[in-house]
Design a protein around this motif. Structure first.
Motif, PDB file in Angstrom:
ATOM      1  N   TRP A   1       1.173  -1.048  -0.198  1.00 55.10           N
ATOM      2  CA  TRP A   1      -0.130  -0.398   0.158  1.00 55.10           C
ATOM      3  C   TRP A   1       0.617   1.078  -0.292  1.00 55.10           C
ATOM      4  O   TRP A   1       1.936   1.161   0.561  1.00 55.10           O
ATOM      5  CB  TRP A   1      -1.120   0.210   1.016  1.00 55.10           C
ATOM      6  N   LEU A   2       0.179   2.615  -0.373  1.00 53.60           N
ATOM      7  CA  LEU A   2       1.563   3.297  -0.334  1.00 53.60           C
ATOM      8  C   LEU A   2      -0.009   4.357  -1.434  1.00 53.60           C
ATOM      9  O   LEU A   2      -1.426   4.812  -1.057  1.00 53.60           O
ATOM     10  CB  LEU A   2       2.282   3.741  -1.790  1.00 53.60           C
ATOM     11  N   VAL A   3       0.101   5.934  -0.828  1.00 52.64           N
ATOM     12  CA  VAL A   3      -0.479   6.773  -1.295  1.00 52.64           C
ATOM     13  C   VAL A   3       0.233   7.868  -2.040  1.00 52.64           C
ATOM     14  O   VAL A   3       1.681   8.517  -1.996  1.00 52.64           O
ATOM     15  CB  VAL A   3      -0.505   7.971   0.029  1.00 52.64           C
ATOM     16  N   SER A   4       0.124   8.286  -3.014  1.00 49.32           N
ATOM     17  CA  SER A   4       0.695   9.369  -4.323  1.00 49.32           C
ATOM     18  C   SER A   4       0.109  10.761  -3.576  1.00 49.32           C
ATOM     19  O   SER A   4      -0.709  11.221  -3.946  1.00 49.32           O
ATOM     20  CB  SER A   4       0.201   9.239  -5.494  1.00 49.32           C
ATOM     21  N   GLU A   5       0.969  11.431  -3.450  1.00 51.71           N
ATOM     22  CA  GLU A   5       1.074  13.030  -3.327  1.00 51.71           C
ATOM     23  C   GLU A   5       0.830  14.044  -4.082  1.00 51.71           C
ATOM     24  O   GLU A   5      -0.096  14.932  -3.573  1.00 51.71           O
ATOM     25  CB  GLU A   5       1.987  13.415  -2.852  1.00 51.71           C
TER      26      GLU A   5
ATOM     27  N   ALA B   1       3.893  11.699   5.805  1.00 50.79           N
ATOM     28  CA  ALA B   1       4.251  13.723   7.033  1.00 50.79           C
ATOM     29  C   ALA B   1       4.570  14.390   5.452  1.00 50.79           C
ATOM     30  O   ALA B   1       3.969  15.543   5.484  1.00 50.79           O
ATOM     31  CB  ALA B   1       5.536  13.117   8.101  1.00 50.79           C
ATOM     32  N   GLY B   2       5.285  13.032   4.544  1.00 46.14           N
ATOM     33  CA  GLY B   2       5.785  14.243   3.612  1.00 46.14           C
ATOM     34  C   GLY B   2       5.257  14.563   2.425  1.00 46.14           C
ATOM     35  O   GLY B   2       4.421  15.304   1.764  1.00 46.14           O
ATOM     36  N   VAL B   3       4.467  12.840   2.284  1.00 48.12           N
ATOM     37  CA  VAL B   3       2.954  13.372   1.222  1.00 48.12           C
ATOM     38  C   VAL B   3       2.008  14.439   2.222  1.00 48.12           C
ATOM     39  O   VAL B   3       1.227  14.832   1.041  1.00 48.12           O
ATOM     40  CB  VAL B   3       2.628  11.870   1.241  1.00 48.12           C
ATOM     41  N   ARG B   4       1.745  13.974   3.102  1.00 45.31           N
ATOM     42  CA  ARG B   4       0.411  14.821   3.503  1.00 45.31           C
ATOM     43  C   ARG B   4       1.081  16.683   4.254  1.00 45.31           C
ATOM     44  O   ARG B   4       0.016  17.241   3.260  1.00 45.31           O
ATOM     45  CB  ARG B   4       0.861  14.470   5.249  1.00 45.31           C
TER      46      ARG B   4
ATOM     47  N   HIS C   1      -2.782  15.978  -3.878  1.00 44.00           N
ATOM     48  CA  HIS C   1      -4.434  15.552  -4.729  1.00 44.00           C
ATOM     49  C   HIS C   1      -3.977  13.796  -4.538  1.00 44.00           C
ATOM     50  O   HIS C   1      -3.102  13.230  -5.371  1.00 44.00           O
ATOM     51  CB  HIS C   1      -4.646  15.434  -6.000  1.00 44.00           C
ATOM     52  N   LEU C   2      -4.446  13.436  -3.013  1.00 41.62           N
ATOM     53  CA  LEU C   2      -3.499  11.957  -2.594  1.00 41.62           C
ATOM     54  C   LEU C   2      -5.200  10.681  -2.909  1.00 41.62           C
ATOM     55  O   LEU C   2      -5.578  11.631  -3.239  1.00 41.62           O
ATOM     56  CB  LEU C   2      -4.170  11.982  -0.895  1.00 41.62           C
ATOM     57  N   LEU C   3      -4.011   9.742  -3.761  1.00 43.13           N
ATOM     58  CA  LEU C   3      -4.683   9.194  -4.408  1.00 43.13           C
ATOM     59  C   LEU C   3      -3.818   7.574  -3.596  1.00 43.13           C
ATOM     60  O   LEU C   3      -2.790   7.770  -3.964  1.00 43.13           O
ATOM     61  CB  LEU C   3      -4.384   8.741  -5.853  1.00 43.13           C
TER      62      LEU C   3
END
Length: 131
Positions: free
Chosen positions: A58-62, A113-116, A121-123
């Motif tokens: 699992w990951l979140v694209s920023e 923290a960096g992604v937030r 446009h988080l995905l």
């Protein structure tokens, strides 16, 4: 996209492309997502933060669908993920209905923290690992 969001996107992607990614993808234990370039057909490696849960990563694209690796996944969802120095084949799924902020709470803190902080446009992305 707002002017501030556009500025954050440009600053983050410029830094990642020219400084962060070339250094990080060479570190043997850095998690790396490898996609196939949608135009070139060549392997494209992107350092990512995320977590393996069972047979999924699992990951979140920023930057959501503006991210080059997300655009590559849309063209060809077959990917590889390097976890702890070992490559795994998989199929990536874009999950726009998942809550990416909630998902980040279960992923590594520093990357989250960096992604937030930089994300506009988080995905959420799930990679179903096949080996």
């Amino acid at each position: 996209m707002s002017r501030l969001a556009d500025l954050r996107f440009r600053a983050a992607t410029t830094f990642q492309r020219h400084v962060g990614n070339p250094v990080l993808r060479r570190l043997p234990l850095q998690t790396v997502l490898e996609t196939t370039g949608r135009v070139s057909g060549r392997p494209r490696q992107t350092p990512v933060g995320g977590r393996r849960v069972g047979d999924s990563f699992w990951l979140v694209s920023e930057f959501g669908e503006k991210s080059q690796y997300v655009r590559n996944i849309k063209a060809d969802p077959r990917v590889r993920v390097r976890l702890r120095g070992r490559w795994h084949n998989g199929t990536a799924q874009l999950l726009p209905d998942d809550d990416p902020v909630a998902r980040l709470r279960g992923l590594p803190r520093l990357n989250s923290a960096g992604v937030r902080a930089f994300g506009t446009h988080l995905l959420t992305i799930r990679v179903d690992l096949t080996d």
